[in-house]
Every structure is written in C-alpha cells, then in structure tokens.
Design a protein around this motif. Sequence first.
Motif, PDB file in Angstrom:
ATOM      1  N   ARG A   1      52.232  74.634   5.952  1.00 54.55           N
ATOM      2  CA  ARG A   1      53.431  73.888   5.562  1.00 54.55           C
ATOM      3  C   ARG A   1      53.214  73.353   4.143  1.00 54.55           C
ATOM      4  NH1 ARG A   1      52.352  71.091  10.423  1.00 54.55           N
ATOM      5  NH2 ARG A   1      52.344  69.142   9.246  1.00 54.55           N
ATOM      6  N   VAL A   2      54.263  73.299   3.382  1.00 60.51           N
ATOM      7  CA  VAL A   2      54.184  72.863   1.987  1.00 60.51           C
ATOM      8  C   VAL A   2      53.578  71.470   1.883  1.00 60.51           C
ATOM      9  CG1 VAL A   2      55.553  72.257  -0.046  1.00 60.51           C
ATOM     10  CG2 VAL A   2      56.118  74.300   1.258  1.00 60.51           C
ATOM     11  N   GLU A   3      54.019  70.563   2.725  1.00 53.66           N
ATOM     12  CA  GLU A   3      53.583  69.163   2.609  1.00 53.66           C
ATOM     13  C   GLU A   3      52.114  68.938   2.989  1.00 53.66           C
ATOM     14  OE1 GLU A   3      55.766  69.845   6.461  1.00 53.66           O
ATOM     15  OE2 GLU A   3      56.282  70.147   4.356  1.00 53.66           O
ATOM     16  N   THR A   4      51.515  69.870   3.732  1.00 53.70           N
ATOM     17  CA  THR A   4      50.111  69.724   4.128  1.00 53.70           C
ATOM     18  C   THR A   4      49.254  70.919   3.675  1.00 53.70           C
ATOM     19  OG1 THR A   4      50.619  70.682   6.293  1.00 53.70           O
ATOM     20  CG2 THR A   4      50.611  68.258   6.142  1.00 53.70           C
TER      21      THR A   4
ATOM     22  N   MET B   1      44.540  74.368   3.771  1.00 54.44           N
ATOM     23  CA  MET B   1      43.703  75.343   3.085  1.00 54.44           C
ATOM     24  C   MET B   1      42.240  74.908   3.122  1.00 54.44           C
ATOM     25  SD  MET B   1      45.517  77.858   2.485  1.00 54.44           S
ATOM     26  CE  MET B   1      44.157  78.736   1.775  1.00 54.44           C
ATOM     27  N   SER B   2      42.018  73.622   2.971  1.00 52.45           N
ATOM     28  CA  SER B   2      40.648  73.101   3.060  1.00 52.45           C
ATOM     29  C   SER B   2      40.074  73.396   4.446  1.00 52.45           C
ATOM     30  CB  SER B   2      40.652  71.601   2.779  1.00 52.45           C
ATOM     31  OG  SER B   2      39.362  71.068   2.953  1.00 52.45           O
TER      32      SER B   2
ATOM     33  N   LEU C   1      42.770  81.326  11.661  1.00 54.77           N
ATOM     34  CA  LEU C   1      44.017  82.082  11.792  1.00 54.77           C
ATOM     35  C   LEU C   1      45.173  81.171  12.188  1.00 54.77           C
ATOM     36  CD1 LEU C   1      45.450  84.770  11.618  1.00 54.77           C
ATOM     37  CD2 LEU C   1      44.781  85.207  13.997  1.00 54.77           C
ATOM     38  N   SER C   2      44.917  80.269  13.102  1.00 52.55           N
ATOM     39  CA  SER C   2      45.958  79.328  13.532  1.00 52.55           C
ATOM     40  C   SER C   2      46.448  78.492  12.347  1.00 52.55           C
ATOM     41  CB  SER C   2      45.426  78.428  14.646  1.00 52.55           C
ATOM     42  OG  SER C   2      46.407  77.483  15.012  1.00 52.55           O
ATOM     43  N   GLU C   3      45.514  78.016  11.559  1.00 52.20           N
ATOM     44  CA  GLU C   3      45.882  77.188  10.401  1.00 52.20           C
ATOM     45  C   GLU C   3      46.708  77.994   9.403  1.00 52.20           C
ATOM     46  OE1 GLU C   3      45.007  73.106   8.956  1.00 52.20           O
ATOM     47  OE2 GLU C   3      45.433  74.159  10.800  1.00 52.20           O
TER      48      GLU C   3
ATOM     49  N   MET D   1      40.061  86.225   0.571  1.00 50.92           N
ATOM     50  CA  MET D   1      41.528  86.254   0.608  1.00 50.92           C
ATOM     51  C   MET D   1      42.102  84.853   0.835  1.00 50.92           C
ATOM     52  SD  MET D   1      42.048  89.298  -0.228  1.00 50.92           S
ATOM     53  CE  MET D   1      43.820  89.269  -0.186  1.00 50.92           C
ATOM     54  N   ILE D   2      41.424  84.052   1.622  1.00 42.03           N
ATOM     55  CA  ILE D   2      41.853  82.665   1.833  1.00 42.03           C
ATOM     56  C   ILE D   2      41.752  81.897   0.521  1.00 42.03           C
ATOM     57  CG2 ILE D   2      41.273  80.483   2.982  1.00 42.03           C
ATOM     58  CD1 ILE D   2      40.344  82.286   5.389  1.00 42.03           C
ATOM     59  N   ASN D   3      40.656  82.095  -0.188  1.00 40.75           N
ATOM     60  CA  ASN D   3      40.493  81.432  -1.488  1.00 40.75           C
ATOM     61  C   ASN D   3      41.566  81.876  -2.470  1.00 40.75           C
ATOM     62  OD1 ASN D   3      38.258  79.882  -0.762  1.00 40.75           O
ATOM     63  ND2 ASN D   3      36.830  81.505  -1.293  1.00 40.75           N
TER      64      ASN D   3
END
Length: 145
Positions: A76-79, A84-85, A69-71, A134-136
């Motif tokens: 951020r676009v750059e990371t 996501m990994s 959840l924290s992630e 949903m994450i995928n």
Amino acid sequence: MARHPFSKTPKDLAQAAVKVSLSRAKRVSNYLAQVSEAKDLKISKRQRGALSDCVEQISESVEELRQTLSELTHLRVETFRWQMSNAETWASAALTYEDTCLDGFQGVDGKELKSDVKRKIRNVGKVTSNALYMINRLDESRGKA
C-alpha cells in the motif's frame, strides 16, 4: 494509457521471483524431510544431525519467503517503506537460513548425500538471491507498479 498485458512492473517481477524461490524452497524442504526420515538410509550420526538441522533451517526459509510474498502482494502506498523493509528483511533471513543449512555440512563425511544437499540448497540460494535483488529493485522504484 492501458498497460500491455505482457508488461511487467517491478512489483510483478519481485512477486514472480519470490514465488519461484518459495516453490523451490518447498520442494527442497520436502526432499530433506523425506531423506531425514528414511529408516534405511545409512548415514553417520553427524550427517543425520546436519540433515536434521538443515530440515529446520529450510523450513524457516520457506516461512520467511511466505511472509515476503504476502507483504509484496499487499503493498500500500501509505505503508510502502515499512512493507519493503519487512520484505527485504524476510528475504534476507531466508537466504541466511539457506546458508546456515550449508554451513552445517562443513566437515561432514559422506560425499553423495552432502553433494546432493549442497547442490539443491545452492540452487534455492541462487533464486532467493535473485528474489532479494528484485525486491531491492522494487524498493528503488518506490513502488511504481
């Protein structure tokens, strides 16, 4: 163009799914801890061991879901790819911990406790699996949030 206040982006949906999973996992974790600490509970040594292991596994699952959840909250676009990994790995690990808890009750006698724990853990597993899905989907959308 302004976003409709009720529209949900893939990011919103993934976060909501993880929040549901985290909430249920916390509830089950608290339940298992209370049951395992109950002095008047008449269960075998093997059941108590399985229960103790399950408490630990679900506690780990809760921690993995917190990290997920924290992630997702701080994407951020750059990371994005890296984050996501991480989120996919942690959500998958949470699911593995839940499965491991269930595995610990294989061959354990005592139908009532076993069936109660299994029902609760399977419920958490379902919502965690949905969260991972949903994450995928969010990952596939490449963060169009």
